[in-house]
Design a protein around this motif. Structure first.
Motif, PDB file in Angstrom:
ATOM      1  N   SER A  47      39.863  19.592  25.611  1.00  0.00           N
ATOM      2  CA  SER A  47      40.219  19.661  27.031  1.00  0.00           C
ATOM      3  C   SER A  47      41.702  19.455  27.319  1.00  0.00           C
ATOM      4  O   SER A  47      42.502  20.341  27.137  1.00  0.00           O
ATOM      5  N   VAL A  48      42.043  18.302  27.703  1.00  0.00           N
ATOM      6  CA  VAL A  48      43.367  17.851  28.152  1.00  0.00           C
ATOM      7  C   VAL A  48      44.450  18.908  28.351  1.00  0.00           C
ATOM      8  O   VAL A  48      44.602  19.424  29.427  1.00  0.00           O
ATOM      9  N   SER A  49      45.196  19.241  27.312  1.00  0.00           N
ATOM     10  CA  SER A  49      46.458  19.933  27.544  1.00  0.00           C
ATOM     11  C   SER A  49      46.302  21.393  27.944  1.00  0.00           C
ATOM     12  O   SER A  49      45.933  22.230  27.157  1.00  0.00           O
ATOM     13  N   VAL A  50      46.581  21.657  29.181  1.00  0.00           N
ATOM     14  CA  VAL A  50      46.629  23.030  29.676  1.00  0.00           C
ATOM     15  C   VAL A  50      48.095  23.347  29.941  1.00  0.00           C
ATOM     16  O   VAL A  50      48.414  24.127  30.803  1.00  0.00           O
ATOM     17  N   SER A  51      48.954  22.713  29.158  1.00  0.00           N
ATOM     18  CA  SER A  51      50.383  22.787  29.439  1.00  0.00           C
ATOM     19  C   SER A  51      50.994  24.139  29.096  1.00  0.00           C
ATOM     20  O   SER A  51      50.319  25.127  29.045  1.00  0.00           O
ATOM     21  N   SER A  52      52.237  24.127  28.843  1.00  0.00           N
ATOM     22  CA  SER A  52      53.093  25.313  28.725  1.00  0.00           C
ATOM     23  C   SER A  52      52.431  26.577  28.170  1.00  0.00           C
ATOM     24  O   SER A  52      52.404  27.591  28.834  1.00  0.00           O
ATOM     25  N   SER A  53      51.890  26.510  26.971  1.00  0.00           N
ATOM     26  CA  SER A  53      51.480  27.749  26.316  1.00  0.00           C
ATOM     27  C   SER A  53      50.279  28.413  26.980  1.00  0.00           C
ATOM     28  O   SER A  53      50.196  29.621  27.044  1.00  0.00           O
ATOM     29  N   GLU A  54      49.369  27.626  27.486  1.00  0.00           N
ATOM     30  CA  GLU A  54      48.098  28.174  27.933  1.00  0.00           C
ATOM     31  C   GLU A  54      48.060  28.484  29.438  1.00  0.00           C
ATOM     32  O   GLU A  54      47.017  28.782  29.982  1.00  0.00           O
ATOM     33  N   THR A  55      49.193  28.450  30.093  1.00  0.00           N
ATOM     34  CA  THR A  55      49.182  28.675  31.535  1.00  0.00           C
ATOM     35  C   THR A  55      49.148  30.147  31.879  1.00  0.00           C
ATOM     36  O   THR A  55      48.138  30.671  32.259  1.00  0.00           O
ATOM     37  N   GLY A  56      50.259  30.824  31.728  1.00  0.00           N
ATOM     38  CA  GLY A  56      50.295  32.253  32.027  1.00  0.00           C
ATOM     39  C   GLY A  56      49.719  32.575  33.385  1.00  0.00           C
ATOM     40  O   GLY A  56      49.862  31.824  34.336  1.00  0.00           O
ATOM     41  N   LYS A  57      49.056  33.693  33.482  1.00  0.00           N
ATOM     42  CA  LYS A  57      48.412  34.063  34.730  1.00  0.00           C
ATOM     43  C   LYS A  57      46.915  33.849  34.617  1.00  0.00           C
ATOM     44  O   LYS A  57      46.161  34.227  35.484  1.00  0.00           O
ATOM     45  N   GLY A  58      46.486  33.304  33.530  1.00  0.00           N
ATOM     46  CA  GLY A  58      45.061  33.131  33.301  1.00  0.00           C
ATOM     47  C   GLY A  58      44.464  32.108  34.235  1.00  0.00           C
ATOM     48  O   GLY A  58      45.150  31.484  35.034  1.00  0.00           O
ATOM     49  N   GLU A  59      43.191  31.932  34.097  1.00  0.00           N
ATOM     50  CA  GLU A  59      42.490  31.001  34.952  1.00  0.00           C
ATOM     51  C   GLU A  59      42.649  29.584  34.412  1.00  0.00           C
ATOM     52  O   GLU A  59      42.581  29.352  33.225  1.00  0.00           O
ATOM     53  N   VAL A  60      42.883  28.674  35.337  1.00  0.00           N
ATOM     54  CA  VAL A  60      43.052  27.274  34.967  1.00  0.00           C
ATOM     55  C   VAL A  60      41.949  26.480  35.653  1.00  0.00           C
ATOM     56  O   VAL A  60      41.550  26.816  36.766  1.00  0.00           O
ATOM     57  N   LYS A  61      41.461  25.481  34.968  1.00  0.00           N
ATOM     58  CA  LYS A  61      40.375  24.689  35.532  1.00  0.00           C
ATOM     59  C   LYS A  61      40.767  23.225  35.668  1.00  0.00           C
ATOM     60  O   LYS A  61      41.443  22.676  34.805  1.00  0.00           O
ATOM     61  N   VAL A  62      40.317  22.645  36.762  1.00  0.00           N
ATOM     62  CA  VAL A  62      40.459  21.205  36.948  1.00  0.00           C
ATOM     63  C   VAL A  62      39.058  20.656  37.199  1.00  0.00           C
ATOM     64  O   VAL A  62      38.294  21.229  37.976  1.00  0.00           O
ATOM     65  N   THR A  63      38.739  19.592  36.513  1.00  0.00           N
ATOM     66  CA  THR A  63      37.437  18.963  36.703  1.00  0.00           C
ATOM     67  C   THR A  63      37.634  17.616  37.380  1.00  0.00           C
ATOM     68  O   THR A  63      38.539  16.861  37.016  1.00  0.00           O
ATOM     69  N   ILE A  64      36.798  17.338  38.359  1.00  0.00           N
ATOM     70  CA  ILE A  64      36.826  16.026  38.988  1.00  0.00           C
ATOM     71  C   ILE A  64      35.653  15.229  38.442  1.00  0.00           C
ATOM     72  O   ILE A  64      34.488  15.665  38.523  1.00  0.00           O
ATOM     73  N   LYS A  65      35.984  14.116  37.833  1.00  0.00           N
ATOM     74  CA  LYS A  65      34.941  13.325  37.179  1.00  0.00           C
ATOM     75  C   LYS A  65      35.382  11.863  37.161  1.00  0.00           C
ATOM     76  O   LYS A  65      36.547  11.575  36.883  1.00  0.00           O
ATOM     77  N   GLY A  66      34.472  10.978  37.441  1.00  0.00           N
ATOM     78  CA  GLY A  66      34.798   9.557  37.423  1.00  0.00           C
ATOM     79  C   GLY A  66      35.886   9.193  38.412  1.00  0.00           C
ATOM     80  O   GLY A  66      36.745   8.369  38.122  1.00  0.00           O
TER      81      GLY A  66
END
Ligand code: CU
Length: 140
Positions: A47-66
């Motif tokens: 999970s965790v790192s959605v940083s620099s390399s994986e951003t692009g224009k692709g879809e990004v997800k945020v989960t709300i938990k706890g």
């Protein structure tokens, strides 16, 4: 055309031969697969790192938990679609301090897609129901 047609059976044969070879070698060293380094442990680090390399224009997800956003800090390109999913039993929102994006109320299991602002900058956001829940979206 003829040459292409000739190639296909060859490729198939080679593939078949390779299959055979791998099958044979697979059979021959069937001691205990303790030394095989072919399959790294596929746990953690998903999970965790959605940083620099994986951003692009692709879809990004945020989960709300706890009662927290995962990840709480996100860096995306302008206009990136971000899907926010609430896995808590409590209702949450993901709302920019300046209201430039807002999921609205998300009940348990619900998700909403927001669009990152087109203007680069750092956008802090909260859950309007639980303002102690905080996160930051960085657009650049
Ligand atoms: Cu909340």
């Amino acid at each position: 055309m003829m040459s292409l047609r000739h190639r296909r059976p060859h490729a198939a044969l080679i593939a078949a031969a390779l299959c055979l070879v791998t099958t044979l070698t697979g059979c021959s060293d069937s001691g205990n697969g303790s030394s095989s380094s072919s399959t790294p442990p596929a746990s953690a680090s998903a999970s965790v790192s959605v940083s620099s390399s994986e951003t692009g224009k692709g879809e990004v997800k945020v989960t709300i938990k706890g009662f927290a956003f995962h990840p709480a800090k996100l860096e995306v390109s302008p206009g990136t679609k971000i899907t926010v999913t609430n896995e808590d039993s409590a209702t949450h929102t993901l709302t920019a301090d300046d209201k430039s994006f807002d999921t609205g109320d998300l009940a348990q299991g619900k998700s909403a897609t927001i669009t990152a602002p087109s203007k680069p900058g750092s956008y802090s956001y909260i859950c309007t129901i639980h303002p102690n829940m905080k996160g930051t979206l960085t657009v650049r």
